[in-house]
Design a protein around this motif. Structure first.
Motif, PDB file in Angstrom:
ATOM      1  N   ASP A  43       0.812  -1.225   0.000  1.00 19.85           N
ATOM      2  CA  ASP A  43       0.000   0.000   0.000  1.00 19.85           C
ATOM      3  C   ASP A  43       0.845   1.275   0.000  1.00 19.85           C
TER       4      ASP A  43
ATOM      5  N   HIS B 157       7.747   8.068  -6.350  1.00 16.65           N
ATOM      6  CA  HIS B 157       6.358   7.781  -6.698  1.00 16.65           C
ATOM      7  C   HIS B 157       5.631   6.946  -5.653  1.00 16.65           C
TER       8      HIS B 157
ATOM      9  N   ASN C 109       0.304   6.758  -1.075  1.00 21.78           N
ATOM     10  CA  ASN C 109      -1.027   6.172  -1.029  1.00 21.78           C
ATOM     11  C   ASN C 109      -1.824   6.582  -2.266  1.00 21.78           C
ATOM     12  N   TRP C 110      -1.517   5.947  -3.401  1.00 23.50           N
ATOM     13  CA  TRP C 110      -2.237   6.209  -4.635  1.00 23.50           C
ATOM     14  C   TRP C 110      -2.125   5.000  -5.549  1.00 23.50           C
ATOM     15  N   HIS C 111      -2.695   5.071  -6.742  1.00 21.24           N
ATOM     16  CA  HIS C 111      -2.794   3.901  -7.616  1.00 21.24           C
ATOM     17  C   HIS C 111      -1.579   3.681  -8.522  1.00 21.24           C
ATOM     18  N   ARG C 112      -0.639   4.619  -8.579  1.00 22.74           N
ATOM     19  CA  ARG C 112       0.542   4.464  -9.439  1.00 22.74           C
ATOM     20  C   ARG C 112       1.809   4.387  -8.598  1.00 22.74           C
ATOM     21  N   GLN C 113       1.864   3.433  -7.694  1.00 19.71           N
ATOM     22  CA  GLN C 113       3.002   3.278  -6.789  1.00 19.71           C
ATOM     23  C   GLN C 113       4.232   2.727  -7.510  1.00 19.71           C
TER      24      GLN C 113
ATOM     25  N   THR D 188      -3.097  -1.279 -12.079  1.00 20.24           N
ATOM     26  CA  THR D 188      -4.159  -0.299 -11.839  1.00 20.24           C
ATOM     27  C   THR D 188      -4.409   0.620 -13.034  1.00 20.24           C
TER      28      THR D 188
ATOM     29  N   LYS E 110      -0.155  -1.038  -7.949  1.00 19.79           N
ATOM     30  CA  LYS E 110      -0.013  -0.788  -6.522  1.00 19.79           C
ATOM     31  C   LYS E 110       0.567  -2.054  -5.898  1.00 19.79           C
TER      32      LYS E 110
END
Length: 143
Positions: A28, A36, A39-43, A97, A126
């Motif tokens: 997570d 990068h 806490n987002w969808h493009r980790q 994602t 992610k």
């Protein structure tokens, strides 16, 4: 069989990344010490080794991390995997994602080549399960 050819990280967004032999992936969050992560969808960003090789064959002369990608993977058709696909490498599990992204600023690669592969070939994920990934690690796809 898919293999991790390179792992790359950077301290700042919008910069080329630097090659490392291994990296710690945090659930997570993303890759430890990478800009990068969060806490987002493009980790984590991924590119296919074959796509980069084709781009270089057209005269690009780019190296690992030039597109800001975290993982370069050989032997897996990343862009044709559906969102939600799970990728496993060693202890780490990623979930795709997003496929492709808008580039708001034209990078030096675009100015040289008139094209960039990240908008159409960049794959984002992610971290579902953390751990260590090493260059040479086998990546398994779980659609």
């Amino acid at each position: 069989m898919a293999v991790v050819k390179a792992i790359c990280i950077s301290k700042r967004k919008g910069t080329q990344k630097t090659y490392v032999e291994e990296a710690k992936f945090i659930a997570d969050h993303g890759i430890e010490q990478d800009a990068h992560a969060g806490n987002w969808h493009r980790q984590v960003s991924l590119l296919a080794y074959e796509t980069i090789a084709d781009f270089n064959a057209r005269g690009a002369d780019v190296h690992d991390g030039a597109f800001g990608e975290n993982l370069i993977v050989e032997g897996l058709d990343l862009v044709n995997l559906p969102v939600g696909t799970r990728l496993k490498c060693q202890d780490v599990e990623l979930e795709i994602t997003q496929i492709g992204k808008d580039c708001h600023v034209r990078c030096h690669i675009f100015h040289k080549m008139g094209d960039c592969i990240m908008p159409t070939n960049g794959v984002f994920a992610k971290v579902v399960k953390g751990g260590i990934v090493r260059v040479g690690g086998v990546m398994i796809c779980d659609v």
